[in-house]
Design a protein around this motif. Structure first.
Motif, PDB file in Angstrom:
ATOM      1  N   GLN A  42     -14.854  10.853  -6.629  1.00  0.00           N
ATOM      2  CA  GLN A  42     -13.772  11.202  -7.164  1.00  0.00           C
ATOM      3  C   GLN A  42     -13.704  10.968  -8.611  1.00  0.00           C
ATOM      4  OE1 GLN A  42     -10.755   9.228  -5.015  1.00  0.00           O
ATOM      5  NE2 GLN A  42     -11.933   9.281  -3.248  1.00  0.00           N
ATOM      6  N   ARG A  43     -14.736  10.713  -9.424  1.00  0.00           N
ATOM      7  CA  ARG A  43     -14.511  10.472 -10.964  1.00  0.00           C
ATOM      8  C   ARG A  43     -13.574   9.223 -11.306  1.00  0.00           C
ATOM      9  NH1 ARG A  43     -18.212  13.241 -13.547  1.00  0.00           N
ATOM     10  NH2 ARG A  43     -17.206  13.104 -15.538  1.00  0.00           N
ATOM     11  N   LEU A  44     -13.541   8.271 -10.365  1.00  0.00           N
ATOM     12  CA  LEU A  44     -12.885   7.175 -10.759  1.00  0.00           C
ATOM     13  C   LEU A  44     -13.720   5.978 -11.160  1.00  0.00           C
ATOM     14  CD1 LEU A  44     -10.445   7.136  -7.728  1.00  0.00           C
ATOM     15  CD2 LEU A  44      -9.729   7.622 -10.092  1.00  0.00           C
ATOM     16  N   PRO A  45     -12.973   5.430 -12.103  1.00  0.00           N
ATOM     17  CA  PRO A  45     -13.742   4.024 -12.419  1.00  0.00           C
ATOM     18  C   PRO A  45     -14.067   3.007 -11.482  1.00  0.00           C
ATOM     19  CG  PRO A  45     -11.480   3.898 -13.470  1.00  0.00           C
ATOM     20  CD  PRO A  45     -11.670   5.124 -12.764  1.00  0.00           C
ATOM     21  N   VAL A  46     -15.071   2.339 -11.629  1.00  0.00           N
ATOM     22  CA  VAL A  46     -15.385   1.250 -10.708  1.00  0.00           C
ATOM     23  C   VAL A  46     -14.939  -0.018 -11.186  1.00  0.00           C
ATOM     24  CG1 VAL A  46     -17.579   0.055  -9.297  1.00  0.00           C
ATOM     25  CG2 VAL A  46     -17.519   2.618  -9.437  1.00  0.00           C
ATOM     26  N   ALA A  47     -14.396  -1.031 -10.425  1.00  0.00           N
ATOM     27  CA  ALA A  47     -13.894  -2.165 -11.035  1.00  0.00           C
ATOM     28  C   ALA A  47     -15.467  -3.140 -11.047  1.00  0.00           C
ATOM     29  CB  ALA A  47     -12.959  -2.909  -9.807  1.00  0.00           C
ATOM     30  N   ALA A  48     -15.219  -3.804 -12.211  1.00  0.00           N
ATOM     31  CA  ALA A  48     -16.442  -4.713 -12.696  1.00  0.00           C
ATOM     32  C   ALA A  48     -16.225  -5.764 -11.419  1.00  0.00           C
ATOM     33  CB  ALA A  48     -16.116  -5.349 -13.857  1.00  0.00           C
ATOM     34  N   LYS A 106       0.835  -1.279   0.172  1.00  0.00           N
ATOM     35  CA  LYS A 106       0.124   0.063   0.020  1.00  0.00           C
ATOM     36  C   LYS A 106       0.833   1.360   0.009  1.00  0.00           C
ATOM     37  CE  LYS A 106      -3.912   2.193   0.658  1.00  0.00           C
ATOM     38  NZ  LYS A 106      -5.472   2.167  -0.233  1.00  0.00           N
ATOM     39  N   ASP A 107       1.875   1.269   0.715  1.00  0.00           N
ATOM     40  CA  ASP A 107       2.606   2.547   0.920  1.00  0.00           C
ATOM     41  C   ASP A 107       3.975   2.489  -0.054  1.00  0.00           C
ATOM     42  OD1 ASP A 107       1.233   3.612   2.854  1.00  0.00           O
ATOM     43  OD2 ASP A 107       2.369   2.569   4.250  1.00  0.00           O
ATOM     44  N   THR A 108       4.066   1.580  -1.131  1.00  0.00           N
ATOM     45  CA  THR A 108       5.187   1.408  -2.240  1.00  0.00           C
ATOM     46  C   THR A 108       4.457   2.386  -3.218  1.00  0.00           C
ATOM     47  OG1 THR A 108       5.297  -0.852  -1.428  1.00  0.00           O
ATOM     48  CG2 THR A 108       6.059  -0.240  -3.779  1.00  0.00           C
ATOM     49  N   PRO A 109       5.455   3.406  -3.609  1.00  0.00           N
ATOM     50  CA  PRO A 109       5.277   4.150  -4.801  1.00  0.00           C
ATOM     51  C   PRO A 109       4.406   3.425  -5.966  1.00  0.00           C
ATOM     52  CG  PRO A 109       7.419   4.571  -3.938  1.00  0.00           C
ATOM     53  CD  PRO A 109       6.924   3.294  -3.152  1.00  0.00           C
ATOM     54  N   PRO A 110       3.503   3.912  -6.846  1.00  0.00           N
ATOM     55  CA  PRO A 110       2.694   3.543  -7.790  1.00  0.00           C
ATOM     56  C   PRO A 110       3.808   2.981  -8.886  1.00  0.00           C
ATOM     57  CG  PRO A 110       1.805   5.508  -7.211  1.00  0.00           C
ATOM     58  CD  PRO A 110       3.092   5.383  -6.144  1.00  0.00           C
ATOM     59  N   HIS A 128      -6.744   2.864 -14.579  1.00  0.00           N
ATOM     60  CA  HIS A 128      -7.093   4.198 -14.507  1.00  0.00           C
ATOM     61  C   HIS A 128      -7.492   4.158 -12.944  1.00  0.00           C
ATOM     62  CE1 HIS A 128      -7.304   4.471 -18.688  1.00  0.00           C
ATOM     63  NE2 HIS A 128      -6.993   5.560 -18.755  1.00  0.00           N
ATOM     64  N   ASN A 129      -7.314   3.358 -12.354  1.00  0.00           N
ATOM     65  CA  ASN A 129      -7.632   3.309 -10.866  1.00  0.00           C
ATOM     66  C   ASN A 129      -6.377   2.689  -9.886  1.00  0.00           C
ATOM     67  OD1 ASN A 129      -8.550   3.530  -8.336  1.00  0.00           O
ATOM     68  ND2 ASN A 129     -10.744   2.690  -8.719  1.00  0.00           N
ATOM     69  N   ARG A 130      -5.395   3.623  -9.262  1.00  0.00           N
ATOM     70  CA  ARG A 130      -4.460   3.093  -8.985  1.00  0.00           C
ATOM     71  C   ARG A 130      -4.571   2.495  -7.283  1.00  0.00           C
ATOM     72  NH1 ARG A 130       0.482   7.739 -10.059  1.00  0.00           N
ATOM     73  NH2 ARG A 130       0.454   7.345 -12.290  1.00  0.00           N
ATOM     74  N   LYS A 131      -6.026   2.560  -7.035  1.00  0.00           N
ATOM     75  CA  LYS A 131      -6.238   2.450  -5.628  1.00  0.00           C
ATOM     76  C   LYS A 131      -6.218   0.660  -5.577  1.00  0.00           C
ATOM     77  CE  LYS A 131      -8.546   6.234  -3.912  1.00  0.00           C
ATOM     78  NZ  LYS A 131      -9.904   6.732  -3.184  1.00  0.00           N
ATOM     79  N   LEU A 132      -6.541   0.222  -6.911  1.00  0.00           N
ATOM     80  CA  LEU A 132      -6.483  -1.346  -7.019  1.00  0.00           C
ATOM     81  C   LEU A 132      -5.252  -2.060  -7.153  1.00  0.00           C
ATOM     82  CD1 LEU A 132      -9.433  -1.240  -9.776  1.00  0.00           C
ATOM     83  CD2 LEU A 132      -9.538  -1.656  -7.206  1.00  0.00           C
ATOM     84  N   TRP A 133      -4.109  -1.207  -7.314  1.00  0.00           N
ATOM     85  CA  TRP A 133      -2.817  -1.658  -7.870  1.00  0.00           C
ATOM     86  C   TRP A 133      -2.246  -2.431  -6.622  1.00  0.00           C
ATOM     87  CZ3 TRP A 133       0.280   2.384 -10.848  1.00  0.00           C
ATOM     88  CH2 TRP A 133      -0.448   2.714 -12.147  1.00  0.00           C
ATOM     89  N   HIS A 134      -2.387  -1.896  -5.461  1.00  0.00           N
ATOM     90  CA  HIS A 134      -1.682  -2.484  -4.234  1.00  0.00           C
ATOM     91  C   HIS A 134      -2.159  -3.914  -3.820  1.00  0.00           C
ATOM     92  CE1 HIS A 134      -5.031  -1.202  -1.786  1.00  0.00           C
ATOM     93  NE2 HIS A 134      -4.644  -2.032  -0.866  1.00  0.00           N
ATOM     94  N   ILE A 172       1.156  -9.717 -14.977  1.00  0.00           N
ATOM     95  CA  ILE A 172      -0.062  -9.378 -14.805  1.00  0.00           C
ATOM     96  C   ILE A 172      -0.430  -8.251 -15.810  1.00  0.00           C
ATOM     97  CG2 ILE A 172      -1.590  -8.338 -12.861  1.00  0.00           C
ATOM     98  CD1 ILE A 172       0.085  -9.636 -10.582  1.00  0.00           C
ATOM     99  N   LEU A 173      -1.555  -8.217 -16.432  1.00  0.00           N
ATOM    100  CA  LEU A 173      -2.231  -7.416 -17.235  1.00  0.00           C
ATOM    101  C   LEU A 173      -3.391  -6.759 -16.587  1.00  0.00           C
ATOM    102  CD1 LEU A 173      -1.872  -9.616 -20.572  1.00  0.00           C
ATOM    103  CD2 LEU A 173      -0.157  -7.835 -19.886  1.00  0.00           C
ATOM    104  N   LEU A 174      -3.158  -5.496 -16.578  1.00  0.00           N
ATOM    105  CA  LEU A 174      -4.253  -4.680 -16.032  1.00  0.00           C
ATOM    106  C   LEU A 174      -5.317  -4.529 -17.061  1.00  0.00           C
ATOM    107  CD1 LEU A 174      -2.094  -2.068 -14.059  1.00  0.00           C
ATOM    108  CD2 LEU A 174      -3.262  -4.146 -13.067  1.00  0.00           C
ATOM    109  N   THR A 175      -6.529  -4.531 -16.561  1.00  0.00           N
ATOM    110  CA  THR A 175      -7.643  -4.164 -17.153  1.00  0.00           C
ATOM    111  C   THR A 175      -7.468  -2.609 -17.360  1.00  0.00           C
ATOM    112  OG1 THR A 175      -9.209  -3.689 -15.746  1.00  0.00           O
ATOM    113  CG2 THR A 175      -9.201  -6.036 -16.443  1.00  0.00           C
ATOM    114  N   LYS A 176      -8.550  -2.207 -18.501  1.00  0.00           N
ATOM    115  CA  LYS A 176      -8.376  -0.598 -18.663  1.00  0.00           C
ATOM    116  C   LYS A 176      -8.999  -0.039 -17.354  1.00  0.00           C
ATOM    117  CE  LYS A 176      -9.970   2.587 -22.007  1.00  0.00           C
ATOM    118  NZ  LYS A 176     -10.795   2.961 -23.126  1.00  0.00           N
ATOM    119  N   THR A 177      -9.816  -0.541 -16.570  1.00  0.00           N
ATOM    120  CA  THR A 177     -10.408  -0.154 -15.366  1.00  0.00           C
ATOM    121  C   THR A 177      -9.251   0.226 -14.427  1.00  0.00           C
ATOM    122  OG1 THR A 177     -12.569  -0.755 -15.924  1.00  0.00           O
ATOM    123  CG2 THR A 177     -12.003  -0.309 -13.464  1.00  0.00           C
ATOM    124  N   GLN A 178      -8.470  -1.036 -14.356  1.00  0.00           N
ATOM    125  CA  GLN A 178      -7.687  -1.076 -13.085  1.00  0.00           C
ATOM    126  C   GLN A 178      -6.263  -0.149 -13.601  1.00  0.00           C
ATOM    127  OE1 GLN A 178      -6.677  -5.458 -13.900  1.00  0.00           O
ATOM    128  NE2 GLN A 178      -7.727  -5.890 -11.938  1.00  0.00           N
TER     129      GLN A 178
END
Length: 192
Positions: free
Chosen positions: A168-174, A54-58, A78-84, A70-76
């Motif tokens: 926050q106008r961020l995409p919602v993960a499916a 979580k505290d690791t830089p993006p 655009h939403n860095r909150k999912l990366w950690h 790991i291939l991120l979806t388009k939603t992933q």
């Protein structure tokens, strides 16, 4: 590794505040596991490990994801909150050599949820919302819901997150929508 060794590893990666959150989630996950019949030790371990990245830089999170194939979806993307969560699961497998797929998968989906979550995955997902350190409007209602039904808490949690993301106008993960739908249908089938 022992639980204490994992805990020390997590502490190396996190700020003091985030480490305290992880300790609180571990305690809450163990309580929920006890209540609902999940493996208490797995839940506790998943709780301490869940935010290891979580505290690791993006940029570093993204590198872990890329190095892991790991291939991120388009939603992933655009939403860095999912990366950690995704990077954390990869780090657990590759660097810490965590072999328990149940724990790895619980960490992987603890932020977004997913369709057909296991009991352990539900426990961690909910524990992250209601841990003792959490102080947000509605957290007490969420805590009460969690001890009535994990599915009720999942519905409330996803609603909270979707409102926050949309604000926050961020995409919602499916996956979040699928977790919500699954929980809602389970509640409907039970007549709740």
């Amino acid at each position: 590794m022992t639980y204490e060794q994992y805990e020390q590893e997590v502490q190396r990666h996190l700020t003091e505040k985030r480490f305290y959150h992880s300790q609180c989630v571990a305690q809450e996950a163990a309580r929920l596991a006890q209540q609902y019949g999940a493996d208490v030790e797995k839940a506790r371990l998943a709780g301490i490990l869940h935010d290891i990245m979580k505290d690791t830089p993006p940029e570093q999170q993204l590198k872990i994801l890329q190095d892991s194939g790991i291939l991120l979806t388009k939603t992933q993307r655009h939403n860095r909150k999912l990366w950690h969560a995704l990077a954390g699961a990869a780090y657990l497998q590759q660097t810490l050599q965590v072999k328990d797929g149940d724990i790895v998968e619980a960490v992987r989906c603890h932020t977004s949820g997913k369709k057909d979550m296991s009991l352990l995955e539900k426990v961690l997902f909910v524990a992250d919302y209601i841990s003792a350190d959490r102080e947000y409007p509605g957290v007490e209602r969420m805590r009460q819901a969690a001890y009535r039904s994990l599915e009720e808490a999942i519905v409330e949690g996803v609603l909270f997150t979707v409102q926050e993301l949309m604000g926050q106008r961020l995409p919602v993960a499916a996956e979040s929508v699928e977790a919500y739908n699954d929980a809602l249908l389970i509640l409907e089938d039970r007549g709740e």
